[in-house]
Design a protein around this motif. Structure first.
Motif, PDB file in Angstrom:
ATOM      1  N   ASP A 173       1.115  -1.771   0.111  1.00 41.08           N
ATOM      2  CA  ASP A 173      -0.069  -0.198   0.102  1.00 41.08           C
ATOM      3  C   ASP A 173       0.660   1.517  -0.112  1.00 41.08           C
ATOM      4  OD1 ASP A 173      -1.430   2.165   1.016  1.00 41.08           O
ATOM      5  OD2 ASP A 173      -2.576   0.831   1.336  1.00 41.08           O
ATOM      6  N   TYR A 192       1.682   7.948  11.856  1.00 39.28           N
ATOM      7  CA  TYR A 192       1.025   6.585  12.559  1.00 39.28           C
ATOM      8  C   TYR A 192       1.487   6.375  13.997  1.00 39.28           C
ATOM      9  CZ  TYR A 192      -2.707   6.769   9.709  1.00 39.28           C
ATOM     10  OH  TYR A 192      -3.698   7.131   8.696  1.00 39.28           O
ATOM     11  N   GLU A 225       4.190   8.082   6.547  1.00 35.86           N
ATOM     12  CA  GLU A 225       2.304   8.417   6.816  1.00 35.86           C
ATOM     13  C   GLU A 225       3.280   6.524   8.474  1.00 35.86           C
ATOM     14  OE1 GLU A 225       0.143   9.175   7.054  1.00 35.86           O
ATOM     15  OE2 GLU A 225       0.706  10.550   4.777  1.00 35.86           O
ATOM     16  N   ARG A 226       4.278   6.183   8.383  1.00 34.54           N
ATOM     17  CA  ARG A 226       4.248   4.923   9.225  1.00 34.54           C
ATOM     18  C   ARG A 226       4.748   6.129  10.700  1.00 34.54           C
ATOM     19  NH1 ARG A 226       8.336   0.500   7.488  1.00 34.54           N
ATOM     20  NH2 ARG A 226       8.614   2.452   5.878  1.00 34.54           N
ATOM     21  N   TYR A 228       0.402   3.915   0.325  1.00 34.96           N
ATOM     22  CA  TYR A 228      -0.396   5.366   1.497  1.00 34.96           C
ATOM     23  C   TYR A 228       0.545   4.976   2.835  1.00 34.96           C
ATOM     24  CZ  TYR A 228      -2.937   7.810   4.523  1.00 34.96           C
ATOM     25  OH  TYR A 228      -3.198   8.844   6.019  1.00 34.96           O
ATOM     26  N   ARG A 229      -0.760   3.472   3.373  1.00 38.90           N
ATOM     27  CA  ARG A 229      -0.012   3.286   4.837  1.00 38.90           C
ATOM     28  C   ARG A 229       1.065   2.738   4.960  1.00 38.90           C
ATOM     29  NH1 ARG A 229      -4.002   4.686   8.987  1.00 38.90           N
ATOM     30  NH2 ARG A 229      -2.983   2.033  10.005  1.00 38.90           N
TER      31      ARG A 229
END
Length: 109
Positions: free
Chosen positions: A90, A102, A98-99, A92-93
């Motif tokens: 993915d 998050y 992003e990691r 994005y994720r």
């Protein structure tokens, strides 16, 4: 965003724009292109004030990433997404940035 009916606030040194025509526009895009908030430098564009409240910590991580990476942030972000997509993950994720966001968000919850 203000001229499009939105509002602005400064929170922890970051300008947050939300609502108005632009907020509604981005909130109603197809899922792949829809977002609750996006960060550009020291500016966060959000669909509405409630969404900004929920995503604030996450987006402030991106502000710090911009401070660290400067002009290289956007290309690095894009390359990280491309790398993940090319490896069947993915974009994005699994994106490096992003990691990080998050992880900070999860740690603070």
């Amino acid at each position: 965003m203000i001229i499009l009916g939105g509002k602005a606030n400064i929170v922890d040194g970051v300008i947050e724009f939300h609502g108005g025509w632009a907020g509604r526009f981005f909130a109603t895009r197809p899922r792949r292109f829809c977002f609750g908030a996006i960060t550009i430098g020291h500016t966060i564009l959000g669909t509405c004030q409630n969404t900004l409240a929920v995503l604030r910590r996450h987006e402030h991580v991106h502000v710090r990433q911009y401070e660290q990476w400067g002009l290289f942030f956007l290309p690095a972000y894009g390359l990280s997404s491309l790398w993940e997509i090319c490896h069947g993950r993915d974009g994005y994720r699994q994106n490096y940035f992003e990691r990080q966001a998050y992880a900070v968000e999860d740690r603070l919850d």
